[in-house]
Design a protein around this motif. Structure first.
Motif, PDB file in Angstrom:
ATOM      1  N   PHE A  35      41.822  52.696  42.922  1.00 48.18           N
ATOM      2  CA  PHE A  35      43.262  52.508  43.056  1.00 48.18           C
ATOM      3  C   PHE A  35      43.639  51.048  42.798  1.00 48.18           C
ATOM      4  O   PHE A  35      44.608  50.762  42.102  1.00 48.18           O
ATOM      5  CB  PHE A  35      43.728  52.934  44.451  1.00 48.18           C
ATOM      6  N   HIS A  36      42.865  50.137  43.360  1.00 49.00           N
ATOM      7  CA  HIS A  36      43.197  48.723  43.260  1.00 49.00           C
ATOM      8  C   HIS A  36      42.699  48.054  41.987  1.00 49.00           C
ATOM      9  O   HIS A  36      43.312  47.100  41.514  1.00 49.00           O
ATOM     10  CB  HIS A  36      42.673  47.962  44.476  1.00 49.00           C
ATOM     11  N   GLN A  37      41.583  48.515  41.433  1.00 51.86           N
ATOM     12  CA  GLN A  37      41.014  47.839  40.272  1.00 51.86           C
ATOM     13  C   GLN A  37      40.718  48.795  39.129  1.00 51.86           C
ATOM     14  O   GLN A  37      39.873  48.514  38.281  1.00 51.86           O
ATOM     15  CB  GLN A  37      39.759  47.080  40.692  1.00 51.86           C
ATOM     16  N   GLY A  38      41.444  49.900  39.096  1.00 48.55           N
ATOM     17  CA  GLY A  38      41.236  50.905  38.053  1.00 48.55           C
ATOM     18  C   GLY A  38      41.333  50.390  36.634  1.00 48.55           C
ATOM     19  O   GLY A  38      40.447  50.660  35.818  1.00 48.55           O
ATOM     20  N   PRO A  39      42.386  49.634  36.285  1.00 56.18           N
ATOM     21  CA  PRO A  39      42.485  49.148  34.904  1.00 56.18           C
ATOM     22  C   PRO A  39      41.304  48.273  34.482  1.00 56.18           C
ATOM     23  O   PRO A  39      40.803  48.397  33.364  1.00 56.18           O
ATOM     24  CB  PRO A  39      43.793  48.357  34.895  1.00 56.18           C
ATOM     25  N   GLU A  40      40.831  47.421  35.395  1.00 51.44           N
ATOM     26  CA  GLU A  40      39.685  46.566  35.082  1.00 51.44           C
ATOM     27  C   GLU A  40      38.410  47.396  34.906  1.00 51.44           C
ATOM     28  O   GLU A  40      37.604  47.135  34.016  1.00 51.44           O
ATOM     29  CB  GLU A  40      39.461  45.521  36.185  1.00 51.44           C
TER      30      GLU A  40
END
Length: 80
Positions: A35-40
């Motif tokens: 949720f917090h670092q999905g794009p990375e």
């Protein structure tokens, strides 16, 4: 244009299967990280989205973790 095909075999795991394979991780902990670092994680190739399902590339995910990318999760980046 078709995407480039990887030469090595990539194994992808669902969150549930990954926690069975690597019991150090919990489903809730992984989902919080996604949720917090999905794009990375997606950009690094550590996770792949298949519709609503998230699939984890074990090798890429562990490399991403070892690089220290999960040191700060969420909004408490300044907390010790």
């Amino acid at each position: 244009m078709q995407p480039e095909v990887e030469n090595s075999t990539t194994e992808l795991y669902t969150v549930k299967d990954y926690t069975k394979r690597r019991p150090a991780f919990t489903q809730g902990g992984l989902r919080h990280l996604f949720f917090h670092q999905g794009p990375e994680l997606e950009q690094s190739g550590a996770i792949v989205r298949f519709g609503a399902r998230i699939l984890i590339d074990d090798t890429a995910f562990l490399a991403w973790l070892k690089a220290g990318n999960a040191r700060h999760i969420g909004s408490n980046r300044g907390a010790a």
